[in-house]
Design an enzyme around this catalytic site. Sequence first.
Site, PDB file in Angstrom:
ATOM      1  N   LYS A 216      -5.524 -22.085  24.914  1.00 58.83           N
ATOM      2  CA  LYS A 216      -5.437 -21.046  25.950  1.00 58.83           C
ATOM      3  C   LYS A 216      -4.223 -20.164  25.677  1.00 58.83           C
ATOM      4  CE  LYS A 216      -6.659 -24.832  28.614  1.00 58.83           C
ATOM      5  NZ  LYS A 216      -6.363 -25.901  29.555  1.00 58.83           N
TER       6      LYS A 216
ATOM      7  N   LYS B  70       7.450 -24.751  22.469  1.00 61.33           N
ATOM      8  CA  LYS B  70       7.576 -23.817  23.605  1.00 61.33           C
ATOM      9  C   LYS B  70       8.961 -23.169  23.601  1.00 61.33           C
ATOM     10  CE  LYS B  70       3.793 -25.036  26.407  1.00 61.33           C
ATOM     11  NZ  LYS B  70       3.354 -26.391  26.647  1.00 61.33           N
TER      12      LYS B  70
ATOM     13  N   LYS C 254      -5.190 -23.424  15.873  1.00 59.81           N
ATOM     14  CA  LYS C 254      -5.780 -24.357  16.836  1.00 59.81           C
ATOM     15  C   LYS C 254      -6.288 -23.577  18.054  1.00 59.81           C
ATOM     16  CE  LYS C 254      -3.507 -26.432  20.104  1.00 59.81           C
ATOM     17  NZ  LYS C 254      -2.742 -27.240  21.033  1.00 59.81           N
TER      18      LYS C 254
HETATM   19  P1  TYM Z   1      -4.802 -29.803  27.480  1.00 62.29           P
HETATM   20  O1  TYM Z   1      -5.189 -29.399  28.853  1.00 62.29           O
HETATM   21  O2  TYM Z   1      -4.024 -28.849  26.663  1.00 62.29           O
HETATM   22  O3  TYM Z   1      -6.085 -30.169  26.652  1.00 62.29           O
HETATM   23  C1  TYM Z   1      -6.997 -31.148  27.129  1.00 62.29           C
HETATM   24  C2  TYM Z   1      -7.567 -31.980  25.987  1.00 62.29           C
HETATM   25  O4  TYM Z   1      -8.211 -31.122  25.046  1.00 62.29           O
HETATM   26  C3  TYM Z   1      -7.691 -31.379  23.740  1.00 62.29           C
HETATM   27  N1  TYM Z   1      -7.668 -30.120  22.982  1.00 62.29           N
HETATM   28  C4  TYM Z   1      -8.113 -29.999  21.735  1.00 62.29           C
HETATM   29  N2  TYM Z   1      -8.684 -30.893  20.901  1.00 62.29           N
HETATM   30  C5  TYM Z   1      -9.057 -30.437  19.671  1.00 62.29           C
HETATM   31  N3  TYM Z   1      -8.887 -29.154  19.272  1.00 62.29           N
HETATM   32  C6  TYM Z   1      -8.317 -28.224  20.074  1.00 62.29           C
HETATM   33  N4  TYM Z   1      -8.190 -26.961  19.673  1.00 62.29           N
HETATM   34  C7  TYM Z   1      -7.902 -28.641  21.374  1.00 62.29           C
HETATM   35  N5  TYM Z   1      -7.300 -28.010  22.430  1.00 62.29           N
HETATM   36  C8  TYM Z   1      -7.157 -28.936  23.408  1.00 62.29           C
HETATM   37  C9  TYM Z   1      -6.268 -31.896  23.985  1.00 62.29           C
HETATM   38  O5  TYM Z   1      -5.801 -32.628  22.876  1.00 62.29           O
HETATM   39  C10 TYM Z   1      -6.480 -32.738  25.212  1.00 62.29           C
HETATM   40  O6  TYM Z   1      -6.969 -34.011  24.859  1.00 62.29           O
HETATM   41  N6  TYM Z   1      -0.990 -32.937  28.207  1.00 62.29           N
HETATM   42  C11 TYM Z   1      -2.430 -32.837  28.221  1.00 62.29           C
HETATM   43  C12 TYM Z   1      -3.038 -33.252  29.543  1.00 62.29           C
HETATM   44  C13 TYM Z   1      -2.687 -34.636  29.954  1.00 62.29           C
HETATM   45  C14 TYM Z   1      -3.228 -35.838  29.419  1.00 62.29           C
HETATM   46  C15 TYM Z   1      -2.569 -36.892  30.135  1.00 62.29           C
HETATM   47  C16 TYM Z   1      -4.180 -36.113  28.449  1.00 62.29           C
HETATM   48  C17 TYM Z   1      -1.768 -34.972  30.898  1.00 62.29           C
HETATM   49  N7  TYM Z   1      -1.706 -36.343  31.015  1.00 62.29           N
HETATM   50  C18 TYM Z   1      -2.863 -38.246  29.857  1.00 62.29           C
HETATM   51  C19 TYM Z   1      -4.478 -37.462  28.177  1.00 62.29           C
HETATM   52  C20 TYM Z   1      -3.816 -38.501  28.884  1.00 62.29           C
HETATM   53  C21 TYM Z   1      -2.808 -31.388  27.944  1.00 62.29           C
HETATM   54  O7  TYM Z   1      -2.052 -30.479  28.182  1.00 62.29           O
HETATM   55  O8  TYM Z   1      -4.069 -31.223  27.510  1.00 62.29           O
END
Ligand code: TYM
Length: 318
Positions: free
Chosen positions: A193, A111, A190
Site C-alpha cells: 500500500k 520507515k 514488493k
Molecule cells: P500487513 O497488513 O502489511 O500485511 C498483511 C499480510 O500480508 C502479507 N503481505 C505480503 N505477502 C507477500 N507479498 C506481498 N507483497 C505482501 N504484502 C503484504 C504480510 O506479510 C502479512 O502477512 N504487521 C502486520 C500485521 C500484524 C500481524 C500480527 C501479522 C500485526 N500483528 C501478528 C501476523 C501476526 C502487517 O502490517 O501486515
Amino acid sequence: MRVLSGIQPSGQLHLGNYFGSIVPNLALVGQAEQNFFFIADLHALTSMQEPAVLKQAREDIVLDYLACGFDPTKAIIFEQSQVPEHTQLLWILSCIAPMGLLERAVSYKDKVQQGIRASVGLFTYPVLMAADILLYRATHVPVGRDQKQHVEIARDLAGKFNAAFGEVFVIPEPVIQKDTAVVPGTDGRKMSKSYGNVIPLFGNENTLKKAIMGIVTDSKDAHAPKDPDTCVVYQIHKLFLSGAEAKALAQEYRSGLAYGEAKKRLLATVLEHLAPLRERRLGLKSSVAKEVLEAGRKKAQEVAHTTMAHVRESTGLS
Ligand code: TYM
C-alpha cells in the site's frame, strides 16, 4: 496446531495480502485446532490518524475476509483493539525486550530511512505483534517474507520470557510459502500500500484493468522471446495457475508472447478468479460485520484472558 494471522486495516486488501497471508491461512482452516484471523487496528494507528477512515476500513476488512471465504463458525475473526490483553502483554514484553533487538527491526529502519518521524508506537510495533501472536499460543503464523523478522522477534521474546519466568509461551513458527513470499507490485517492487503499486483484491474492472495494463515491463519487441522469471506480469499471473498451467504459459513467453497480450490474459484470469469473491462481497451487509466481530471478540477474549492469567501468575502480578 493453532494458526494466527493479522492484517492492518490501512487501505484496500491487495493480491500481496491475499496470496501472502489469506490463502495460506485459509488452507489451514480445518487442519488447525484453532484458527485466528484478526484486524491489526492498533498497528494501523502508527500510520493512520483519521478516525472516520480507520473506522470504515475496520468494517470493510471484515467483509473482505468473509468474502475471501473465512467461515466465522470455523475461524475466530476479531479486532485487536477490542481485546485489551494485547496492550497489557505489550507492556510486559516491553520490559524484557532489548532496545538493540528493536533497533535492528528492518521495517522500523525502513520507515525512518523514508523520513517518517518515528513514534514510540512505531518503535515498539514488533513487541505488540509478539503480544498478538503469543497471547493465542499460536504455533503457526502465515505471513509474507516482509513479516518474517517480526515473527522471529516474537520467538525471541517468547524464549526470553520463558527463561525468566517459566514455560508460559509457545514458540511460534512463521509459515512462508516459497512462491508467494514476496508478491511483486506493478512496478516490480514488493506489492505494498505504501508504494502505491497494488492490484486491489476488490477493485472494479476498470481499476484492475488500469493497474494491470500499467505493470512495468522491459522494452523488448512485441514478438521477441521474453524471460518469464524476470517478468512481473508472469510472476503475478502464475500465482493463479496450477504448476502445469504456469509451465505452459512460461513457454509462451519464451516463444514471444507480446506483453500487451500477456497483460490482457492476466486481466481475464484475475477477473475470473476474483468474480466469486466480488459477488460474495457485494452481498454482505455491514450488520454481518458487527455480529461476526462480536462473536469473535468473545472467543478471542477467553483465550487471551487465560494466557494473561498465566503471565500474571508467573511474573508475580496475580
Ligand atoms: P500487513 O497488513 O502489511 O500485511 C498483511 C499480510 O500480508 C502479507 N503481505 C505480503 N505477502 C507477500 N507479498 C506481498 N507483497 C505482501 N504484502 C503484504 C504480510 O506479510 C502479512 O502477512 N504487521 C502486520 C500485521 C500484524 C500481524 C500480527 C501479522 C500485526 N500483528 C501478528 C501476523 C501476526 C502487517 O502490517 O501486515
